[in-house]
Scaffold this motif. Structure first.
Motif, short mmCIF file in Angstrom:
data_model
loop_
_atom_site.label_atom_id
_atom_site.label_comp_id
_atom_site.label_asym_id
_atom_site.label_seq_id
_atom_site.Cartn_x
_atom_site.Cartn_y
_atom_site.Cartn_z
N ILE A 341 0.87 -1.18 0.00
CA ILE A 341 0.00 0.00 0.00
C ILE A 341 0.90 1.22 0.00
CG2 ILE A 341 -1.79 1.27 1.24
CD1 ILE A 341 -2.57 -1.39 2.55
N ARG A 342 0.58 2.17 -0.85
CA ARG A 342 1.45 3.35 -1.01
C ARG A 342 0.63 4.63 -0.86
NH1 ARG A 342 2.75 2.38 -5.65
NH2 ARG A 342 2.15 4.14 -6.94
N PHE A 343 1.17 5.55 -0.08
CA PHE A 343 0.61 6.89 0.05
C PHE A 343 1.48 7.84 -0.76
CE2 PHE A 343 -1.87 6.88 4.33
CZ PHE A 343 -2.56 5.75 3.92
N GLU A 344 0.85 8.61 -1.63
CA GLU A 344 1.55 9.65 -2.37
C GLU A 344 0.94 11.00 -2.05
OE1 GLU A 344 1.86 9.03 -6.54
OE2 GLU A 344 3.19 7.29 -6.36
N ALA A 345 1.64 11.77 -1.24
CA ALA A 345 1.20 13.13 -0.85
C ALA A 345 -0.21 13.12 -0.27
CB ALA A 345 1.28 14.08 -2.05
N VAL A 346 -0.53 12.09 0.52
CA VAL A 346 -1.88 11.96 1.09
C VAL A 346 -2.05 12.93 2.25
CG1 VAL A 346 -3.40 10.42 2.38
CG2 VAL A 346 -2.17 9.57 0.37
N GLY A 347 -3.15 13.67 2.24
CA GLY A 347 -3.45 14.62 3.31
C GLY A 347 -4.90 14.54 3.72
N ARG A 349 -7.80 16.85 6.26
CA ARG A 349 -8.08 17.99 7.13
C ARG A 349 -9.45 17.79 7.78
NH1 ARG A 349 -5.86 22.84 7.60
NH2 ARG A 349 -4.66 22.61 5.69
N TYR A 350 -9.52 17.96 9.10
CA TYR A 350 -10.78 17.75 9.81
C TYR A 350 -11.78 18.86 9.57
CZ TYR A 350 -9.21 13.65 12.32
OH TYR A 350 -8.81 12.38 12.62
N ASP A 351 -11.32 20.07 9.36
CA ASP A 351 -12.20 21.19 9.07
C ASP A 351 -11.94 21.62 7.64
OD1 ASP A 351 -13.75 23.40 8.92
OD2 ASP A 351 -12.80 24.51 10.55
N GLY A 360 -0.59 15.32 7.07
CA GLY A 360 0.03 15.19 5.76
C GLY A 360 0.58 16.50 5.24
N PRO A 361 1.14 16.44 4.01
CA PRO A 361 1.13 15.30 3.08
C PRO A 361 2.06 14.17 3.54
CG PRO A 361 2.42 17.10 2.18
CD PRO A 361 1.79 17.62 3.44
N LEU A 362 1.58 12.93 3.30
CA LEU A 362 2.31 11.74 3.73
C LEU A 362 2.72 10.92 2.51
CD1 LEU A 362 -0.09 10.61 6.59
CD2 LEU A 362 1.97 12.00 6.82
N ASP A 363 3.98 10.52 2.49
CA ASP A 363 4.48 9.60 1.47
C ASP A 363 5.00 8.37 2.21
OD1 ASP A 363 4.42 11.17 -1.20
OD2 ASP A 363 5.31 12.59 0.22
N LEU A 364 4.21 7.30 2.16
CA LEU A 364 4.51 6.11 2.95
C LEU A 364 4.29 4.86 2.13
CD1 LEU A 364 2.65 7.16 6.23
CD2 LEU A 364 5.13 7.18 5.87
N LEU A 389 -5.51 4.63 6.23
CA LEU A 389 -4.97 3.37 5.75
C LEU A 389 -6.06 2.32 5.56
CD1 LEU A 389 -2.41 1.74 5.07
CD2 LEU A 389 -2.23 1.18 7.51
N THR A 390 -7.05 2.32 6.46
CA THR A 390 -8.15 1.35 6.36
C THR A 390 -9.29 1.87 5.48
OG1 THR A 390 -9.10 2.23 8.40
CG2 THR A 390 -7.64 0.32 8.60
N LEU A 391 -9.08 3.02 4.84
CA LEU A 391 -10.02 3.59 3.87
C LEU A 391 -11.33 4.05 4.51
CD1 LEU A 391 -9.52 1.10 0.87
CD2 LEU A 391 -8.26 3.20 1.42
N HIS A 392 -11.33 4.30 5.81
CA HIS A 392 -12.50 4.89 6.44
C HIS A 392 -12.55 6.40 6.18
CE1 HIS A 392 -12.69 1.19 9.07
NE2 HIS A 392 -13.92 1.33 8.67
N TYR A 393 -11.39 7.03 6.14
CA TYR A 393 -11.30 8.43 5.75
C TYR A 393 -10.82 8.50 4.31
CZ TYR A 393 -11.66 10.16 10.60
OH TYR A 393 -12.09 10.47 11.86
N ARG A 394 -11.44 9.38 3.54
CA ARG A 394 -10.97 9.63 2.17
C ARG A 394 -10.00 10.80 2.19
NH1 ARG A 394 -14.35 7.41 -1.73
NH2 ARG A 394 -12.65 7.93 -3.15
N ALA A 395 -8.88 10.62 1.54
CA ALA A 395 -7.85 11.67 1.52
C ALA A 395 -8.39 12.93 0.84
CB ALA A 395 -6.62 11.16 0.79
N HIS A 396 -8.09 14.08 1.44
CA HIS A 396 -8.45 15.36 0.84
C HIS A 396 -7.42 15.81 -0.19
CE1 HIS A 396 -11.01 16.31 4.65
NE2 HIS A 396 -11.65 15.55 3.78
N GLY A 397 -6.32 15.11 -0.21
CA GLY A 397 -5.28 15.40 -1.19
C GLY A 397 -4.38 14.19 -1.35
N GLY A 398 -3.80 14.03 -2.52
CA GLY A 398 -2.93 12.89 -2.78
C GLY A 398 -3.71 11.64 -3.16
#
Length: 582
Positions: A341-347, A349-351, A360-364, A389-398
């Protein structure tokens, strides 16, 4: 959302028939007074004939038998039609309530986790347990209100035929009474709305009392402050608004109950001085007005309850609008093989406005056959990273990749099925859902023995015998369910925090390496730094960003049974077959 429209949409034919029966029942109800007055009409020679020759029916002497038969037939028809009208609409109301709940279930199940967290558990539970029953309560009043309205119209028609001047006077009195009744009712309704809004806050405070009772018992000052400034503040606000609203509403209801008598008094003591009316007409008018006292009281007294139902209907409608549907395509792409599983610039934001906590951004990268520890201080973003990582939150970026496949609306549902997670606020079901029965009991019993739960819990008929366990034992039972699922990615959020040293060692030295040996991607959110050397990589977070990534020398050693088992009888509890199963 309109209550009547919802009912008509659910079962238009039954609602129409219910209204028709209720209307006919009301018409027949209003005909009873003219029928009685026609029998009691003075100067009618039939009374002398009836007195001389009463009809005998089943050993009973019945005067004016034809009218008596019509009277009985009308009463029986009213009984049957009114009952059918009420029963039919009540059944539709129950179906609509069930449909509301099912729709809420579906929306909750398909809503983004972030939206549900924002709305809050208390509000969702209140809607299901309080608002929906109130909607049903209001729906059950509709047949009675309909019958009362038709009866009122019928009696007004009788007054119009009897004396048009009286009809217009009564109509004006009713209009004035209804208007003067509605003004306080509207004021009372505002208090009910305020009480309903405050009840959501009270519900949250009650949850805080139940869940935080351990902390409150240890600090009297904190407990008193919680009672004074939180719990009782909301309780007093609900009580104040409900008392005020009910005081206004009950006063208006009592006024409505006496409205018909005010009209009767006005006619007897005032109206007769300005209009010519015979004694027979006056008797008919008084009987008719006494007759409509019940229907008028029903209409006026049920209005507050309908107002409460309407408030609940609006609250449910608003909740439906506030629960968004998750952006998942109806048809999902088939899963593809993946080894990382790869994160590319994943971010994230709660608000969305920009002022909330940002990760983020996270590269993992997380590989199958590897153990990854996620560490960091409180508020560093560990749990948020876990939900990304478990896809419960959708990335706002990346972009998140499973293998070379980017997660999109068309694939997120598919790849979620490859994930198992035990969060810090996990929920433990009392049964294993969606698992084939073949050989399940044997496997579960094996795990119960391995996790030293067999003396506390039995697995029979697809259910666990009890969930009344310690925190550590409940986590072990959650681990059992997770192992049965046999997924490709395992996330553990502080799983070992409530374990004793024995099972903490088992978890880090045997369970996690066992999952890695089976080619699983294993991610652990932890503070247990003494076990960091067991990880393939350690991701350190701070303020929502990756501070560093460490790759310690991996140690495959498993602690010898004799060094960590407190009871020699348990020396082979995690023997090779168990590890193989894990």
């Amino acid at each position: 959302m309109n209550m009547f429209a919802e009912f008509s949409r659910k079962a238009p034919n039954r609602v129409f028939l219910s209204i028709l029966l209720g209307g006919v029942s009301g018409v027949c109800y209003s005909l009873l007074i003219p029928l009685i007055l026609s029998v009691l009409k003075p100067g009618d020679m039939r009374f002398d004939e009836i007195a001389q020759a009463p009809t005998r029916i089943a050993s009973l002497e019945v005067s004016n038998a034809p009218f008596a038969m019509v009277f009985i037939a009308v009463c029986l028809f009213i009984l049957v039609s009114r009952t059918l009208s009420q029963v039919m609409l009540t059944r539709v109301a129950i179906n609509v309530a069930s449909q509301f709940r099912e729709r809420l279930y579906q929306q909750i199940a398909s809503a983004p986790l972030s939206a549900l967290e924002s709305i809050g558990e208390a509000r969702l539970i209140t809607a299901l347990t309080t608002d929906v029953p109130r909607i049903v309560m209001g729906a059950r009043l509709l047949p009675d209100i309909l019958i009362s309205m038709v009866t009122l119209v019928g009696m007004l028609g009788f007054l119009l035929v009897l004396n048009s001047d009286v009809f217009w006077f009564v109509l004006g009195c009713i209009a004035f009474g209804a208007l003067s009744y509605q003004v306080p009712m509207m004021i009372g309704r505002r208090y009910f709305i305020g009480a309903r809004r405050s009840f959501d806050s009270l519900q949250g405070s009650i949850h805080g009392l139940i869940r935080g009772i351990k902390e409150l018992k240890l600090n009297d000052t904190k407990r008193q402050a919680f009672f004074d400034s939180v719990l009782m503040a909301h309780e007093n606000e609900v009580r104040r608004q409900e008392k005020t609203g009910n005081t206004i509403v009950r006063s208006a209801s009592n006024y409505g109950d006496l409205l018909s008598f005010f009209v009767i008094g006005s006619i007897i003591f005032i109206f007769v001085n300005y209009r010519v009316i015979s004694n027979q007409e006056l008797v008919g008018v008084v009987m008719a007005l006494l007759y409509v006292t019940g229907p008028v009281a029903v209409i006026l007294n049920f209005i507050p309850q309908l107002s409460i139902s309407r408030v609940s209907m609006q609250r449910v409608a608003t909740l439906f609008q506030e629960i968004p549907a998750e952006a998942i395509a109806p048809r999902q792409e088939p899963a593809r093989e993946w080894d990382h599983i790869r994160f590319e610039a994943v971010g994230y934001r709660y608000d969305a406005g920009g002022s909330g906590f940002h990760v983020g951004p996270l590269d993992l990268r997380f590989d199958k056959g590897e153990i990854t520890f996620i560490v960091g201080g409180n508020g560093s973003g560990k749990s948020t990273l876990g939900k990304l990582l478990t896809l419960h939150y959708r990335a706002h970026g990346g972009t998140v990749y499973f293998g070379d496949h980017a997660i999109t609306d068309e694939s997120i549902g598919t790849y979620r099925q490859a994930i198992s997670a035990i969060y810090s606020d996990y929920h433990l079901f009392d049964q294993l859902l969606g698992v084939a029965d073949e050989g399940l009991s044997t496997m579960v019993d094996h795990y119960l023995r391995a996790l030293q739960l067999d003396s506390k819990v039995q697995f029979r008929d697809g259910r666990f015998s009890t969930l009344a366990l310690s925190d550590g034992q409940r986590r072990r039972l959650a681990l059992l369910a997770s192992m049965i699922d046999d997924k490709q990615l395992y996330l553990f959020d502080e799983w070992a925090a409530d374990q004793d040293p024995t099972f903490k060692a088992v978890f880090y030295n045997q369970i996690l390496p066992g999952l890695r040996a089976r080619g699983k991607a294993v991610v652990v959110i932890t503070h247990d730094d003494r076990y960091f050397d067991l990880a393939d990589q350690v991701i350190v977070l701070g303020d929502g960003l990756v501070s560093r990534i460490e790759r310690p020398d991996r140690v495959d050693a498993t602690i010898a049974h004799g060094t960590w088992m407190s009871d020699p009888r348990d020396a082979d509890i995690f023997d090779e077959p168990v590890l193989e199963a894990l």
